[in-house]
Design an enzyme around this catalytic site. Structure first.
Site, PDB file in Angstrom:
ATOM      1  N   GLN A 133      35.411  33.630  10.671  1.00 26.82           N
ATOM      2  CA  GLN A 133      35.788  34.895  10.826  1.00 26.82           C
ATOM      3  C   GLN A 133      36.364  35.306  12.216  1.00 26.82           C
ATOM      4  O   GLN A 133      36.990  36.236  12.072  1.00 26.82           O
ATOM      5  CB  GLN A 133      34.353  35.623  10.871  1.00 26.82           C
ATOM      6  CG  GLN A 133      33.655  35.745   9.438  1.00 26.82           C
ATOM      7  CD  GLN A 133      32.237  36.678   9.440  1.00 26.82           C
ATOM      8  OE1 GLN A 133      32.069  37.189  10.586  1.00 26.82           O
ATOM      9  NE2 GLN A 133      31.702  36.302   8.768  1.00 26.82           N
ATOM     10  N   HIS A 169      25.633  45.538  11.219  1.00 29.53           N
ATOM     11  CA  HIS A 169      26.985  44.805  11.550  1.00 29.53           C
ATOM     12  C   HIS A 169      28.132  45.360  11.322  1.00 29.53           C
ATOM     13  O   HIS A 169      29.058  45.368  12.234  1.00 29.53           O
ATOM     14  CB  HIS A 169      26.857  43.540  10.643  1.00 29.53           C
ATOM     15  CG  HIS A 169      26.056  42.306  11.038  1.00 29.53           C
ATOM     16  ND1 HIS A 169      24.593  42.305  10.698  1.00 29.53           N
ATOM     17  CD2 HIS A 169      26.293  41.260  12.192  1.00 29.53           C
ATOM     18  CE1 HIS A 169      24.256  41.069  11.461  1.00 29.53           C
ATOM     19  NE2 HIS A 169      25.206  40.512  12.235  1.00 29.53           N
ATOM     20  N   PRO A 216      27.426  33.881   6.036  1.00 28.23           N
ATOM     21  CA  PRO A 216      27.863  33.704   4.381  1.00 28.23           C
ATOM     22  C   PRO A 216      27.955  32.257   4.387  1.00 28.23           C
ATOM     23  O   PRO A 216      28.534  31.633   5.015  1.00 28.23           O
ATOM     24  CB  PRO A 216      29.327  34.204   4.406  1.00 28.23           C
ATOM     25  CG  PRO A 216      29.317  35.396   5.542  1.00 28.23           C
ATOM     26  CD  PRO A 216      28.572  34.556   6.530  1.00 28.23           C
ATOM     27  N   HIS A 276      27.771  41.885   2.399  1.00 25.58           N
ATOM     28  CA  HIS A 276      28.168  40.706   3.131  1.00 25.58           C
ATOM     29  C   HIS A 276      29.539  40.691   3.414  1.00 25.58           C
ATOM     30  O   HIS A 276      30.107  40.191   4.770  1.00 25.58           O
ATOM     31  CB  HIS A 276      28.003  39.352   2.464  1.00 25.58           C
ATOM     32  CG  HIS A 276      26.646  39.253   1.551  1.00 25.58           C
ATOM     33  ND1 HIS A 276      25.555  39.229   2.712  1.00 25.58           N
ATOM     34  CD2 HIS A 276      26.242  39.521   0.509  1.00 25.58           C
ATOM     35  CE1 HIS A 276      24.310  39.322   1.833  1.00 25.58           C
ATOM     36  NE2 HIS A 276      24.795  39.501   0.614  1.00 25.58           N
ATOM     37  N   SER A 277      30.555  41.515   2.851  1.00 21.08           N
ATOM     38  CA  SER A 277      31.745  41.554   3.200  1.00 21.08           C
ATOM     39  C   SER A 277      32.228  43.064   4.164  1.00 21.08           C
ATOM     40  O   SER A 277      32.980  43.151   4.791  1.00 21.08           O
ATOM     41  CB  SER A 277      32.877  41.532   2.103  1.00 21.08           C
ATOM     42  OG  SER A 277      33.045  40.338   1.326  1.00 21.08           O
ATOM     43  N   GLN A 278      31.312  43.829   3.898  1.00 20.64           N
ATOM     44  CA  GLN A 278      31.451  45.016   4.259  1.00 20.64           C
ATOM     45  C   GLN A 278      31.867  45.255   5.804  1.00 20.64           C
ATOM     46  O   GLN A 278      32.763  45.897   6.347  1.00 20.64           O
ATOM     47  CB  GLN A 278      30.049  46.042   4.289  1.00 20.64           C
ATOM     48  CG  GLN A 278      30.114  47.400   4.569  1.00 20.64           C
ATOM     49  CD  GLN A 278      28.705  48.217   4.635  1.00 20.64           C
ATOM     50  OE1 GLN A 278      28.153  48.316   5.904  1.00 20.64           O
ATOM     51  NE2 GLN A 278      28.055  47.902   3.546  1.00 20.64           N
ATOM     52  N   ASP A 279      31.347  44.425   6.778  1.00 16.09           N
ATOM     53  CA  ASP A 279      31.270  44.413   8.053  1.00 16.09           C
ATOM     54  C   ASP A 279      32.575  43.438   8.493  1.00 16.09           C
ATOM     55  O   ASP A 279      33.365  43.784   9.396  1.00 16.09           O
ATOM     56  CB  ASP A 279      30.360  43.749   9.072  1.00 16.09           C
ATOM     57  CG  ASP A 279      29.909  42.413   8.703  1.00 16.09           C
ATOM     58  OD1 ASP A 279      29.647  42.125   7.514  1.00 16.09           O
ATOM     59  OD2 ASP A 279      30.016  41.412   9.357  1.00 16.09           O
ATOM     60  N   GLN A 280      32.914  42.452   7.380  1.00 11.72           N
ATOM     61  CA  GLN A 280      34.317  41.472   7.531  1.00 11.72           C
ATOM     62  C   GLN A 280      35.504  42.164   7.308  1.00 11.72           C
ATOM     63  O   GLN A 280      36.474  41.859   8.241  1.00 11.72           O
ATOM     64  CB  GLN A 280      34.095  40.433   6.656  1.00 11.72           C
ATOM     65  CG  GLN A 280      32.858  39.443   6.918  1.00 11.72           C
ATOM     66  CD  GLN A 280      33.166  38.116   6.019  1.00 11.72           C
ATOM     67  OE1 GLN A 280      33.868  37.249   6.317  1.00 11.72           O
ATOM     68  NE2 GLN A 280      31.986  37.925   5.303  1.00 11.72           N
TER      69      GLN A 280
END
Length: 351
Positions: free
Chosen positions: A104, A318, A131, A292-296
């Site tokens: 990340q 996050h 993740p 889980h992808s929202q913050d990424q």
């Protein structure tokens, strides 16, 4: 290089390693020197742990940076980035520290390198509080591709808690720019697929139990459910672990994920149920991007050349943290627009 050092309080909001990762990633890409203070101040063991140090060292090498204060337990780091240089880099976390979290931090930087980059990362491939690597490749990577970027992936060895020892090789080609995204139409759920695994000395029946549990929980949302059940090759995964990753695909091309790892004292049916409920929450909220992808995606939305929007569920801490740091380190502006049980994250993008 800008001379003014941007100061960041590492104890705000999420208050953990995420602040460090995002701040350093954007420092590298924007060539802004940063001083991060009160790192992980609210944690039971404040300051830098080994996995954080390895991430700092990796970004230091990629960007030819000068670093001050990067030592075990340190609560303050100064980072002065140089030019992002492609090539081969390695980061070796001796524990089960997450490989996905190392990626990340490093991946956005390597997209703007002057040539191709190869990352050889060691640590945990399937770890709690991060993740699983399978989620990163099967759910997050397709979302990344909507921004116009991707990566190649080779799994050498699985690494589980507490020993770690996993190894992956990532190859990244640089891109001229990130495209904005618009992911706001979830469409209909067309299929659910996934992988239910055991490793080491654990019996295959645990894999079946997890997969069957997912099927029972999710059949009210979708009839097309196919979960692969298997035992990992001992040469790739010699240590004990069990877990499951489930992915839903929609009629508009959205991918949503849920996952769980087996716990000591927990039956496998409950492990599968946790993964299913993780995914079901996204179904019920009508989201296009899961939690889980929202913050990424925040870093990529901030760096994209143009306005982006993504429909998500409840805004996680996050994500709030990622937005705060992204706005502090770039000229991008974010707005959260409530939309029933979900929210739409809008971002002005890079200017």
């Amino acid at each position: 290089m800008a001379c003014e050092v941007k100061e960041i309080d590492g104890s705000i909001l999420e208050g953990g390693g995420q602040i460090l990762r995002i701040a350093l990633t954007l420092s590298v890409i924007r060539k802004i020197p940063v001083r991060i203070m009160k790192i992980r101040a609210g944690r039971s063991k404040p300051g830098l742990m080994e996995q954080h140090l390895k991430g700092i060292e990796l970004l230091r090498d990629i960007s030819n940076a000068k670093v001050k204060g990067a030592s075990f337990g340190s609560t303050e780091v100064e980072f002065w980035p140089g030019n992002i240089t492609g090539g081969s880099y390695e980061a070796r976390v001796k524990t089960a520290g997450s490989i996905s979290l190392l990626l990340q931090a490093a991946l956005p930087c390597t997209l703007f390198a002057n040539s191709n980059t190869t990352l050889r990362l060691h640590g945990g491939t399937n770890a709690e509080m991060a993740p699983q690597i399978d989620y990163t490749t099967e759910v997050f990577r397709p979302i990344l591709e909507k921004f116009g970027a991707t990566f190649d992936f080779d799994l050498i060895r699985r690494g589980y808690f507490p020993k770690g020892g996993g190894e992956v090789v990532i190859n990244i080609e640089p891109i001229p720019k990130l495209d904005p995204i618009k992911i706001v139409d979830r469409g209909q759920i067309t299929s659910v697929f996934g992988w239910s695994f055991v490793a080491g000395s654990l019996p295959i029946k645990l894999s079946h139990a997890m997969a069957d549990s997912v099927g029972r929980e999710l059949k009210r949302f979708c009839n097309n459910i196919k979960i692969e059940r298997y035992k990992e090759d001992r040469n790739i995964a010699p240590d004990n672990c069990s877990g499951i990753i489930v992915v839903a695909e929609t009629s508009t091309g959205c991918l949503l994920g849920g996952s769980a790892l087996g716990k000591r004292g927990e039956n496998s049916e409950e492990t599968g149920r946790r993964a299913a409920l993780d995914l079901a929450k996204s179904f019920e909220e009508g989201t296009c991007v899961d939690s889980h992808s929202q913050d990424q995606i925040i870093v990529f939305m901030a760096l994209a050349q143009g306005p982006s929007s993504a429909k998500v569920g409840e805004i996680t801490m996050h994500t709030k943290t990622a937005i705060f740091i992204a706005e502090k380190m770039t000229n991008a502006k974010f707005e959260i627009i409530p939309s029933g049980p979900s929210n739409i994250i809008q971002c002005s993008g890079s200017k």
